[in-house]
Design an enzyme around this catalytic site. Structure first.
Site, short mmCIF file in Angstrom:
data_model
loop_
_atom_site.label_atom_id
_atom_site.label_comp_id
_atom_site.label_asym_id
_atom_site.label_seq_id
_atom_site.Cartn_x
_atom_site.Cartn_y
_atom_site.Cartn_z
N ASP A 145 9.46 -6.73 -1.09
CA ASP A 145 10.31 -7.77 -1.66
C ASP A 145 9.89 -9.09 -1.02
O ASP A 145 10.05 -9.28 0.19
CB ASP A 145 11.79 -7.47 -1.38
CG ASP A 145 12.72 -8.32 -2.24
OD1 ASP A 145 12.22 -9.19 -2.98
OD2 ASP A 145 13.95 -8.12 -2.16
N ASP B 216 8.52 -10.53 -7.99
CA ASP B 216 8.39 -10.54 -6.53
C ASP B 216 8.79 -9.24 -5.86
O ASP B 216 9.00 -9.21 -4.65
CB ASP B 216 9.25 -11.67 -5.95
CG ASP B 216 10.74 -11.47 -6.21
OD1 ASP B 216 11.07 -10.84 -7.24
OD2 ASP B 216 11.56 -11.94 -5.41
N GLU B 217 8.87 -8.16 -6.62
CA GLU B 217 9.41 -6.92 -6.06
C GLU B 217 8.74 -5.73 -6.72
O GLU B 217 8.54 -5.70 -7.93
CB GLU B 217 10.92 -6.89 -6.31
CG GLU B 217 11.66 -5.77 -5.66
CD GLU B 217 13.15 -5.84 -5.96
OE1 GLU B 217 13.89 -4.97 -5.47
OE2 GLU B 217 13.59 -6.77 -6.69
#
Length: 486
Positions: A11, A105-106
């Site tokens: 993350d 983003d993860e």
């Protein structure tokens, strides 16, 4: 559940805001808020400096401005975020064929499937090497969680924030989860959390002690059984490389309610074009067109029309959305519009609804994906001087969104600090330059043009042969920055 912590969850830390700070030297170490900037805007991401003032995601931007009036408020810059996300996902793809992106983003990574980790030491080493690689390639930081299941890996990365690594040893799950809030478990949102609280259950241990039968009674069989298993630390969900999207949609919330029917239709057509751009970008087509209308009183109406075949033709989607709009009463005012396509397919079919050639094209959307944009083509509708001025300001804001990149023929690369009253203010600096000077121009200055973002790292380290080229896992098993639980 696995016997080794070979599921990794990455993350990125305050991703949008961190990317903006990396791209803009003058914002480093300062509070930055990314989101819609209008009266009805919502915070997408706040930097850690802004979070100290109480600003957080999903907060109304107006409230954030009261808490942190001196923060930099920027419109989301998705071109920059996607570029950085592609770099990060490429690094993850070199670790394993099983990478499950959850957002820009993860992502989850199955390290065992990639053959790069099979025990605690090798998993920790890969996690540390990944953090180093991300920093070297993008200039940003990410937090890593390692565990024997997806649920625990995600919990670990959250606990490791910011810029940390947490490894949960298999067999310690129950002890780790017991004191945590029930909200830490997947599927427990505000409503379910309140329902459990009223039943006297606030921690994960309360759920485990209550037993499966009690949770089934409170929440229903499917949810109750699943929640009890998670409370005991069980999660056998595999990492899935392909997450098949079920729909593609776009929507805009307007600073001022729209009352003009012509304006509403123009906005719907513009949204339809943006939706098709995303559809084509995903190399998909869709069969069902969906229109979403939120009216002045917050009532939300959804209408849909299923075509006779999947399409990615903007004219077809515009026509369908316009037909759906005809069935909606907008006389009281509209605060939000959205257009989506569902029933996705990997192919298209010849347009079965196309009208005669020469149909008017939809107006261009220069702002791309600005969620707080307000503008439209008023057609031949008469407007007074005040409306003309307002429209000019709205168009200027769409052409020069705060935070987006520009290039000036004389002063070079910079970014927009703000625009208004016929002027646009630009700070001229680059990711690896010192903080730059600020200059102001007319919004129609011919020497000033929108530009693509520059790379955050000018000469990134070559990780094309990673991870084999990095030190063997056990040689860095005790490296700093990581920790284990319990």
């Amino acid at each position: 559940m696995r016997a080794a912590p070979t599921i990794l969850h990455l993350d990125m830390d305050a991703f949008y805001a961190s990317a903006e700070q990396a791209a803009k030297p003058s914002l480093r170490g300062k509070p930055v808020v990314v989101g819609g900037l209008g009266p009805r805007g919502v915070v997408a991401t706040a930097s850690y400096e802004a979070r100290r003032f109480g600003v957080h995601s999903a907060m109304p931007t107006a409230q954030a401005r009261r808490l942190a009036p001196n923060a930099a408020y920027l419109v989301p810059h998705f071109t920059l975020y996607r570029t950085v996300s592609d770099q990060v996902m490429h690094l993850l793809g070199q670790l394993s064929p099983l990478v499950e992106p959850l957002s820009l983003d993860e992502a989850f990574v199955d390290l065992e499937a990639g053959g790069v980790a099979d025990d605690t030491a090798s998993a920790r080493a890969i996690g540390e090497q990944l953090r180093e690689a991300i920093k070297a390639v993008t200039g940003l930081t990410g937090s890593v969680g390692l565990a024997g299941s997806k649920m625990l890996a995600k919990i670990a990365s959250e606990e490791a924030k910011p810029n940390g690594l947490l490894l949960i040893e298999p067999g310690t799950e129950r002890e780790l989860l017991a004191p945590m809030s029930v909200r830490i478990l997947p599927g427990v949102g505000p409503a379910t959390g309140d329902h459990l609280r009223r039943a006297g259950m606030t921690t994960v241990n309360d759920l485990a002690v209550a037993g499966e039968a009690e949770l089934v009674r409170l929440l229903g069989k499917a949810h109750g059984v699943a929640l009890h298993r998670m409370a005991l630390g069980y999660d056998n969900r595999p990492v899935v490389a392909e997450r098949d999207a079920k729909s593609v949609s776009v929507e805009d919330t307007f600073d001022v309610d729209l009352h003009d029917r012509v304006r509403v239709r123009t906005e719907v057509e513009r949204l339809a074009d943006r939706c098709v751009q995303r559809l084509r970008g995903a190399e998909r087509s869709g069969r069902t067109v969906v229109l979403k209308v939120r009216r002045y009183d917050f009532s939300t109406l959804t209408r849909s029309e299923t075509l006779r075949g999947p399409t990615d033709d903007p004219a077809v989607v515009r026509e369908a959305a316009a037909r759906l709009l005809e069935a909606v009463d907008t006389t009281g005012g509209v605060r939000l519009l959205g257009v989506g396509v569902t029933g996705l397919a990997d192919y298209t079919q010849e347009d079965l609804f196309a009208q005669a050639a020469g149909e008017r094209a939809a107006p261009e959307d220069p702002a791309g994906e600005d969620p707080g944009a307000v503008a439209g083509d008023q057609g031949d509708a008469p407007v007074d001087g005040a409306q003309e001025q307002a429209t000019a300001e709205q168009l200027a804001a769409r052409r020069w969104p705060a935070g987006h990149d520009v290039c000036h023929d004389t002063f070079g690369h910079g970014w927009v600090q703000g625009s208004g009253v016929g002027r646009v203010t630009v700070r001229f600096e680059e990711p690896e330059s010192p903080p730059g000077r600020v200059r102001t121009f007319r919004v129609d200055d011919p020497e000033l043009q929108p530009a693509d973002p520059l790379p955050l790292v000018r000469d990134p380290v070559d990780y094309s042969s990673w991870p084999a080229s990095l030190p063997k896992s056990r040689s860095v098993a005790g490296s700093s920055g990581g920790e284990s639980r319990p």
